[in-house]
Design a protein around this motif. Structure first.
Motif, mmCIF file in Angstrom:
data_model
loop_
_atom_site.group_PDB
_atom_site.id
_atom_site.type_symbol
_atom_site.label_atom_id
_atom_site.label_comp_id
_atom_site.label_asym_id
_atom_site.label_seq_id
_atom_site.Cartn_x
_atom_site.Cartn_y
_atom_site.Cartn_z
ATOM 1 N N GLY A 33 44.369 9.803 41.061
ATOM 2 C CA GLY A 33 44.093 9.678 42.495
ATOM 3 C C GLY A 33 44.303 10.943 43.269
ATOM 4 O O GLY A 33 44.172 10.956 44.485
ATOM 5 N N ALA A 34 44.657 12.051 42.619
ATOM 6 C CA ALA A 34 44.861 13.322 43.314
ATOM 7 C C ALA A 34 43.555 14.091 43.340
ATOM 8 O O ALA A 34 42.749 14.032 42.417
ATOM 9 N N TRP A 35 43.359 14.824 44.420
ATOM 10 C CA TRP A 35 42.128 15.604 44.578
ATOM 11 C C TRP A 35 42.421 16.709 45.570
ATOM 12 O O TRP A 35 43.218 16.560 46.494
ATOM 13 N N SER A 36 41.751 17.857 45.396
ATOM 14 C CA SER A 36 41.925 18.940 46.352
ATOM 15 C C SER A 36 40.750 19.883 46.273
ATOM 16 O O SER A 36 40.201 20.133 45.199
ATOM 17 N N LEU A 37 40.382 20.415 47.449
ATOM 18 C CA LEU A 37 39.338 21.412 47.532
ATOM 19 C C LEU A 37 39.866 22.798 47.173
ATOM 20 O O LEU A 37 39.105 23.694 46.837
ATOM 21 N N ALA A 38 41.187 22.973 47.236
ATOM 22 C CA ALA A 38 41.803 24.276 46.994
ATOM 23 C C ALA A 38 41.785 24.614 45.511
ATOM 24 O O ALA A 38 41.608 23.740 44.658
ATOM 25 N N PRO A 39 41.960 25.887 45.152
ATOM 26 C CA PRO A 39 42.105 26.249 43.737
ATOM 27 C C PRO A 39 43.231 25.452 43.085
ATOM 28 O O PRO A 39 44.189 25.050 43.749
ATOM 29 N N LEU A 40 43.112 25.251 41.787
ATOM 30 C CA LEU A 40 44.023 24.352 41.092
ATOM 31 C C LEU A 40 45.477 24.786 41.222
ATOM 32 O O LEU A 40 46.373 23.951 41.405
ATOM 33 N N ALA A 41 45.733 26.089 41.143
ATOM 34 C CA ALA A 41 47.116 26.567 41.239
ATOM 35 C C ALA A 41 47.721 26.218 42.587
ATOM 36 O O ALA A 41 48.848 25.722 42.678
#
Length: 566
Positions: free
Chosen positions: A66-74
């Motif tokens: 359920g996690a998601w982000s537009l930012a780079p993975l780090a």
């Protein structure tokens, strides 16, 4: 709607299956993907780079959990938001109310309705934050008040450009209020957190609706029936009363939105937008991304000579330029103009843009110099303060020179929107340089918030001062002094300029107001929730003193001639 407490965050993060680090994680360390407890073998298939394969597996893990982000993975791993409890029923109601409010109040334009439309989203955010154990802290309250103040600009000003700036600044300020950021990464990446929260929030609300919908039909079905009956009764009796009394019909038409024509489809599109905004605010308030945990490694420290020599040379160049400016200011204009062949206004105009760019580039130089500054001891710190402090002080003189040139040019040719805007930007850049100097003396821990706050205050002041009104007032005052005025330029101004232009004598007054009057007549009747204070005042003035001059008369005065805007 403030920063998470460590205890709450740690427990929530552990509930999501992510260990809460004791301190901020650097991007380089956060970039190392965590090994899954159970899942695909760590060996990369043929054709895959091992690191790319691990990153791919970690992204799949985040998506599945359920996690998601537009930012780079780090960065996303370092700032990963905590898990949240099921969505409260009050948040679901506020989300629905937000969609309805945005659809009804923003379909005809911005105005006082914008503030009313955001209230359900604020309620959703407050309830979600309280249920998540987050309290209201001083900085959060300050950013929230600033956000609401910026959203009030469209209710005061008819002009679109200060309102657009205010809306952009309100989004950035809202990100600060919800994420509680205090570092440069947190302030710059806050808006990215809104995109993350929108995706996570839709999942959050959808899962909450599904869980509540199972076996709870008896609870929500009566509410839906009651709401439908209330709507039917309002429409039925409202229509009857409106047809029975013309005065009541006029009041009712001014209070209710118009769904005919183009307004209907626009409102249908605004409804999901209102839902999404409220969902994003609620999810961010409940579990914000903690961008402050990202630490940017400082650059490699240079030796004193390698670092200071270019900056000392730059300081000498700035000092020489400022010395020339001081000489010209004390009476050398005539000699300079004779030597260059430029007119008084051309000399002022030629230099302003170059000085504005010089100010911007100086800020970039200061940022890079701080990254590579020597930092072995107290002597290095003193050297950095002296060299960069001197550069900042000399840059302030450049800012003053740029503003003086703009004043000369305005004195020769009058005010325009662009001239007001760039002068305001130059003033703000000067304030940023002063804040940097203060940070060098007293510590820079507070500097990111101070710069963000100064930008918010500058945009708010810009909108409250009414730039179009300033342009009108300044040009009318100039006309009263020397009889010079460009009537053609006023055709493109907004209704905010009407009080200032109303001071002109006829037929100049009517010719200056002709374009604004035509735009207001074309727009027709504006409902109360979409009418700004500037438009209301303009309509009252034009109703009391209508435009009288004919098209031919204005054309003879040059109202519709070609003009050049700088």
């Amino acid at each position: 709607m403030s920063e998470n407490t460590e205890g709450t965050n740690e427990a929530a993060a552990q509930a999501e299956g992510v260990a809460e680090p004791a301190k901020a994680v650097e991007p380089a360390k956060a970039a190392e993907p965590a090994k899954p407890a159970a899942g695909p073998a760590p060996t990369a298939p043929p054709g895959w780079d091992p690191k790319a394969w691990q990153t791919h597996q970690l992204r799949k893990q985040r998506t599945a959990s359920g996690a998601w982000s537009l930012a780079p993975l780090a960065w996303a791993e370092a700032a990963r938001p905590a898990a949240v409890a099921p969505v409260p029923a009050a948040v679901l109601g506020a989300v629905l109310a937000s969609g309805i409010a945005v659809s009804l109040l923003l379909g005809d334009g911005l105005g006082p309705g914008l503030l009313l439309a955001v209230l359900p989203a604020l309620v959703a955010g407050y309830v979600a934050a309280r249920r998540a154990g987050r309290g209201l802290r001083p900085w959060t309250a300050l950013w929230a008040i600033g956000c609401l103040a910026l959203l009030a600009v469209p209710a005061l000003r008819d002009s679109g450009w200060p309102s657009t700036l205010a809306l952009i600044a309100a989004v950035l300020t809202g990100a600060l209020a919800l994420h509680g950021s205090r570092s440069w990464p947190g302030i710059l990446l806050g808006p990215v957190g809104f995109v993350d929260s929108a995706v996570l929030g839709v999942r959050w609300v959808w899962s909450g609706l599904r869980s509540r919908g199972q076996g709870s039909r008896q609870r929500w079905l009566p509410l839906v029936k009651a709401a439908l009956v209330a709507v039917v009764l309002l429409v039925l009796f409202g229509t009857l009363f409106a047809s029975a009394d013309a005065a009541f019909a006029d009041v009712l038409s001014g209070l209710t939105p118009d769904f005919s024509g183009v307004g209907g489809p626009v409102r249908l599109l605004l409804f999901p937008l209102g839902l999404l905004v409220a969902i994003t605010v609620a999810r961010t308030a409940a579990a914000p991304s903690r961008w402050d945990r990202i630490q940017v490694r400082p650059g490699k420290a240079r030796s004193r000579v390698e670092w200071a020599l270019p900056l000392v040379v730059l300081n000498l160049l700035f000092a020489g330029f400022n010395a020339v400016q001081l000489t010209v200011l004390l009476g050398g204009y005539r000699k300079v103009l004779q030597a260059t062949g430029l007119t008084y206004a051309e000399y002022a105009r030629q230099g302003f843009w170059q000085l504005l760019w010089a100010t911007l580039l100086t800020l970039a130089v200061i940022a890079l110099a701080l990254r590579w500054a020597p930092r072995d001891g107290a002597g290095d710190r003193r050297l950095v303060r002296v060299v960069l402090g001197t550069l900042c002080a000399l840059t302030l003189v450049v800012v003053a020179s740029a503003l003086h040139r703009m004043d000369l040019y305005v004195d020769a040719y009058g005010l325009t929107r662009l001239r007001v805007s760039v002068a305001g930007m130059e003033l703000w850049l000067g304030l940023v340089i002063v804040l940097i100097m203060a940070g060098g003396l007293f510590g820079a821990r507070w500097l990111p918030r101070a710069v963000a706050g100064s930008a918010m205050a500058a945009v708010l002041a810009f909108g409250l001062m009414s730039p179009d009104g300033m342009v009108a007032q300044g040009n009318v005052t100039r006309y009263e002094k020397d009889g010079k005025i460009d009537l053609a330029y006023f055709q493109s101004l907004s209704a905010d300029a009407v009080p200032g232009l109303d001071r002109l004598p006829e037929p100049q007054r009517s010719c200056a107001l002709r374009g604004i009057d035509g735009e207001l007549a074309k727009a027709g009747r504006t409902p109360w929730y979409a009418m700004s204070l500037g438009e209301r005042r303009a309509r009252e003035i034009l109703r009391e003193r209508p435009v009288k001059a004919s098209y031919e008369e204005c054309k003879r005065l040059g109202t519709f001639g070609a003009r050049t805007e700088y």
